[in-house]
Design a protein around this motif. Structure first.
Motif, PDB file in Angstrom:
ATOM      1  N   MET A  27       0.834  -1.194   0.000  1.00 34.31           N
ATOM      2  CA  MET A  27       0.000   0.000   0.000  1.00 34.31           C
ATOM      3  C   MET A  27       0.870   1.246   0.000  1.00 34.31           C
ATOM      4  SD  MET A  27      -2.965  -1.001   2.770  1.00 34.31           S
ATOM      5  CE  MET A  27      -3.737   0.606   2.553  1.00 34.31           C
ATOM      6  N   TRP A  28       0.314   2.333  -0.510  1.00 34.08           N
ATOM      7  CA  TRP A  28       0.984   3.626  -0.500  1.00 34.08           C
ATOM      8  C   TRP A  28       0.642   4.334   0.799  1.00 34.08           C
ATOM      9  CZ3 TRP A  28       4.592   6.705  -1.975  1.00 34.08           C
ATOM     10  CH2 TRP A  28       4.448   8.094  -1.986  1.00 34.08           C
ATOM     11  N   PHE A  40      13.990   5.508  -6.315  1.00 33.90           N
ATOM     12  CA  PHE A  40      14.332   6.600  -7.230  1.00 33.90           C
ATOM     13  C   PHE A  40      13.134   7.113  -8.033  1.00 33.90           C
ATOM     14  CE2 PHE A  40      18.513   4.147  -7.322  1.00 33.90           C
ATOM     15  CZ  PHE A  40      19.079   4.902  -6.325  1.00 33.90           C
ATOM     16  N   SER A  41      12.391   6.204  -8.635  1.00 31.79           N
ATOM     17  CA  SER A  41      11.273   6.628  -9.477  1.00 31.79           C
ATOM     18  C   SER A  41      10.195   7.325  -8.650  1.00 31.79           C
ATOM     19  CB  SER A  41      10.684   5.428 -10.220  1.00 31.79           C
ATOM     20  OG  SER A  41       9.623   5.837 -11.058  1.00 31.79           O
ATOM     21  N   GLN A  42       9.858   6.754  -7.515  1.00 29.08           N
ATOM     22  CA  GLN A  42       8.842   7.364  -6.639  1.00 29.08           C
ATOM     23  C   GLN A  42       9.276   8.766  -6.225  1.00 29.08           C
ATOM     24  OE1 GLN A  42       9.232   7.564  -2.753  1.00 29.08           O
ATOM     25  NE2 GLN A  42       7.676   9.119  -3.151  1.00 29.08           N
ATOM     26  N   GLN A  43      10.566   8.923  -5.917  1.00 28.95           N
ATOM     27  CA  GLN A  43      11.044  10.241  -5.521  1.00 28.95           C
ATOM     28  C   GLN A  43      10.976  11.230  -6.680  1.00 28.95           C
ATOM     29  OE1 GLN A  43      14.862   9.089  -3.887  1.00 28.95           O
ATOM     30  NE2 GLN A  43      14.061   8.974  -1.809  1.00 28.95           N
ATOM     31  N   GLY A  44      11.149  10.737  -7.907  1.00 32.58           N
ATOM     32  CA  GLY A  44      10.983  11.603  -9.067  1.00 32.58           C
ATOM     33  C   GLY A  44       9.551  12.110  -9.193  1.00 32.58           C
ATOM     34  N   TRP A  45       8.587  11.224  -8.977  1.00 34.00           N
ATOM     35  CA  TRP A  45       7.190  11.634  -8.993  1.00 34.00           C
ATOM     36  C   TRP A  45       6.911  12.620  -7.861  1.00 34.00           C
ATOM     37  CZ3 TRP A  45       2.541   9.572 -11.572  1.00 34.00           C
ATOM     38  CH2 TRP A  45       2.851   8.813 -12.708  1.00 34.00           C
ATOM     39  N   GLN A  46       7.490  12.365  -6.711  1.00 33.37           N
ATOM     40  CA  GLN A  46       7.276  13.270  -5.579  1.00 33.37           C
ATOM     41  C   GLN A  46       7.826  14.653  -5.867  1.00 33.37           C
ATOM     42  OE1 GLN A  46       8.857  11.925  -1.801  1.00 33.37           O
ATOM     43  NE2 GLN A  46       8.298  13.843  -0.767  1.00 33.37           N
ATOM     44  N   ALA A  48      10.044   8.768   2.384  1.00 33.09           N
ATOM     45  CA  ALA A  48       9.902   7.334   2.127  1.00 33.09           C
ATOM     46  C   ALA A  48      10.505   6.532   3.274  1.00 33.09           C
ATOM     47  CB  ALA A  48      10.588   6.964   0.818  1.00 33.09           C
ATOM     48  N   PRO A  49       9.824   5.485   3.743  1.00 36.55           N
ATOM     49  CA  PRO A  49      10.375   4.650   4.804  1.00 36.55           C
ATOM     50  C   PRO A  49      11.512   3.792   4.281  1.00 36.55           C
ATOM     51  CG  PRO A  49       8.332   3.697   3.989  1.00 36.55           C
ATOM     52  CD  PRO A  49       8.497   5.017   3.297  1.00 36.55           C
ATOM     53  N   TYR A  58       1.980   4.521  -5.723  1.00 33.62           N
ATOM     54  CA  TYR A  58       2.127   5.978  -5.740  1.00 33.62           C
ATOM     55  C   TYR A  58       1.663   6.587  -7.058  1.00 33.62           C
ATOM     56  CZ  TYR A  58       6.524   5.182  -8.302  1.00 33.62           C
ATOM     57  OH  TYR A  58       7.470   4.796  -9.221  1.00 33.62           O
ATOM     58  N   ARG A  59       1.867   5.899  -8.165  1.00 33.55           N
ATOM     59  CA  ARG A  59       1.484   6.480  -9.451  1.00 33.55           C
ATOM     60  C   ARG A  59      -0.019   6.753  -9.506  1.00 33.55           C
ATOM     61  NH1 ARG A  59       5.615   2.828 -10.640  1.00 33.55           N
ATOM     62  NH2 ARG A  59       7.311   3.645 -11.957  1.00 33.55           N
ATOM     63  N   ALA A  60      -0.810   5.781  -9.081  1.00 32.24           N
ATOM     64  CA  ALA A  60      -2.273   5.951  -9.116  1.00 32.24           C
ATOM     65  C   ALA A  60      -2.713   7.072  -8.183  1.00 32.24           C
ATOM     66  CB  ALA A  60      -2.951   4.638  -8.730  1.00 32.24           C
ATOM     67  N   VAL A  61      -2.078   7.183  -7.008  1.00 33.58           N
ATOM     68  CA  VAL A  61      -2.469   8.221  -6.049  1.00 33.58           C
ATOM     69  C   VAL A  61      -2.109   9.595  -6.579  1.00 33.58           C
ATOM     70  CG1 VAL A  61      -2.093   9.136  -3.734  1.00 33.58           C
ATOM     71  CG2 VAL A  61      -2.346   6.678  -4.058  1.00 33.58           C
TER      72      VAL A  61
END
Length: 382
Positions: free
Chosen positions: A64-65, A326-332, A351-352, A372-375
């Motif tokens: 889960m996000w 890395f990718s999630q942080q780019g979206w953030q 990020a944990p 994270y992408r969907a959110v």
């Protein structure tokens, strides 16, 4: 059975007292460590249980996000420049790729300018970014102190600046002026790396720590790792090797060979402030006919680049890493810019920590948590 003599009883009492004293000592020595013939130490049952629980949680696959679920709708027509420390750094490049991927979704333009890994190159790249008059600039993996003039100029022109691993702590920064900085917490990364060694060794380990004391951030990380390792009396720091990150390819093989000679039986685990140390240690370990899945068991305290995952998945001289998403942080990064453009505060999300091993990576070569992408699409209305 005959009763023991008074002398025998005194000897027995002294032996028990000596054993208890040994068990209470903390293992931070940089000497040769315990002898292989030394009796087993009691270890650290309380700290071991805590480390095992923390490690088990960090190794769990995320389903889960847990980041932000609310935020402003996407603004339109924005241009972002990502100033990269160097695109040969897998982390810097991975975050840039995430920014580019998210930009296609939110409908913005992104340009990446490579600083080529030198102060002069980074300064020139930042100056070029300001000249493009973008909506915002990303400081991708370099110290803003290198570009103080450019930071001051961007601030004077009211350009929002967001850092990726630009300063030590996550979140907004006043000096330098960053809307926010995106990174994991060094305290969490250091602690979980040391806890993994305590748990993996069942509280009995001889550890070598690789660091780069010339970088304050790296030195702080290794100091925190030492502190956490010292909580377990059965874990001994055999040596701390100071090898600059720029010299790992030339120095690590020789240093590892020396360590194998000094600690042939007591070196069981290693921890490094970056995975790259194990890429360069592998040839020396292989030349010594060590098994890729055997001792020393190695964990990288940060980064998690594709080559580290490849070593872990193939069980070749690295057992675990604490990777950055890395990718999630780019979206953030783009979500934080959107909050800045909308006049709101930063999200505050960090990020944990996660531990990646061959058992939980599923063969992946990056740590890419789900959801994270969907959110972010939902937040942005995209």
């Amino acid at each position: 059975m005959y009763p023991k003599s008074p002398r025998s009883r005194r000897v027995a009492v002294l032996a028990v007292a000596a054993a208890l004293l040994v068990g209470c000592q903390r293992g931070t020595s940089t000497g040769a460590g315990p002898s292989p013939t030394e009796p087993a130490r009691p270890g650290c049952p309380t700290d071991l249980a805590r480390a095992e629980a923390a490690t088990a949680y960090a190794e769990k696959p995320h389903t889960m996000w847990h980041g932000p679920a609310l935020g402003p709708r996407a603004t339109s027509g924005k241009d972002i420049v990502y100033v990269a420390q160097t695109m040969t750094n897998p982390g810097v490049a991975g975050a840039a790729k995430g920014v580019q991927e998210a930009a296609k979704v939110i409908g913005w333009n992104v340009r990446v300018i490579d600083g080529q890994g030198t102060p002069a190159g980074i300064q020139a790249a930042f100056s070029q970014a300001i000249a493009l008059r973008p909506s915002g600039i990303v400081l991708g993996g370099f110290d803003p102190g290198l570009t103080s003039q450019q930071v001051a100029k961007a601030t004077a022109e009211h350009l929002p600046l967001i850092g990726w691993h630009a300063v030590a702590a996550p979140g907004p920064s006043k000096h330098p002026a960053l809307f926010t900085n995106i990174t994991t917490r060094v305290e969490d990364v250091a602690k979980i790396s040391a806890d993994w060694i305590i748990a993996h060794s069942h509280g009995h380990a001889g550890v070598v720590l690789f660091t780069d004391a010339s970088i304050p951030f790296a030195k702080n990380k290794s100091d925190l790792i030492r502190k956490e390792l010292a909580t377990c009396s059965g874990v001994h720091l055999l040596a701390q090797e100071n090898i600059p990150l720029s010299d790992t390819s030339s120095r690590a093989p020789q240093e590892v060979s020396s360590l194998l000679s000094r600690f042939p039986d007591t070196w069981t685990h290693s921890v490094a402030i970056n995975d790259v140390y194990f890429a360069d240690a592998a040839p020396a370990l292989r030349a010594a006919r060590r098994k890729g899945a055997g001792v020393p068991f190695n964990i990288g305290a940060g980064d998690g680049d594709p080559s580290a995952f490849q070593r872990i998945n193939s069980r070749q001289f690295q057992t675990a890493t604490v990777p950055e998403p890395f990718s999630q942080q780019g979206w953030q990064i783009l979500d934080e810019f959107n909050r800045a453009f909308s006049g709101g505060p930063a999200s505050g999300y960090v990020a944990p920590v996660h531990i990646a091993t061959a058992a939980n990576s599923g063969g992946a070569t990056t740590w890419d948590p789900p959801g994270y992408r969907a959110v972010y699409r939902r937040i942005w209305g995209r």
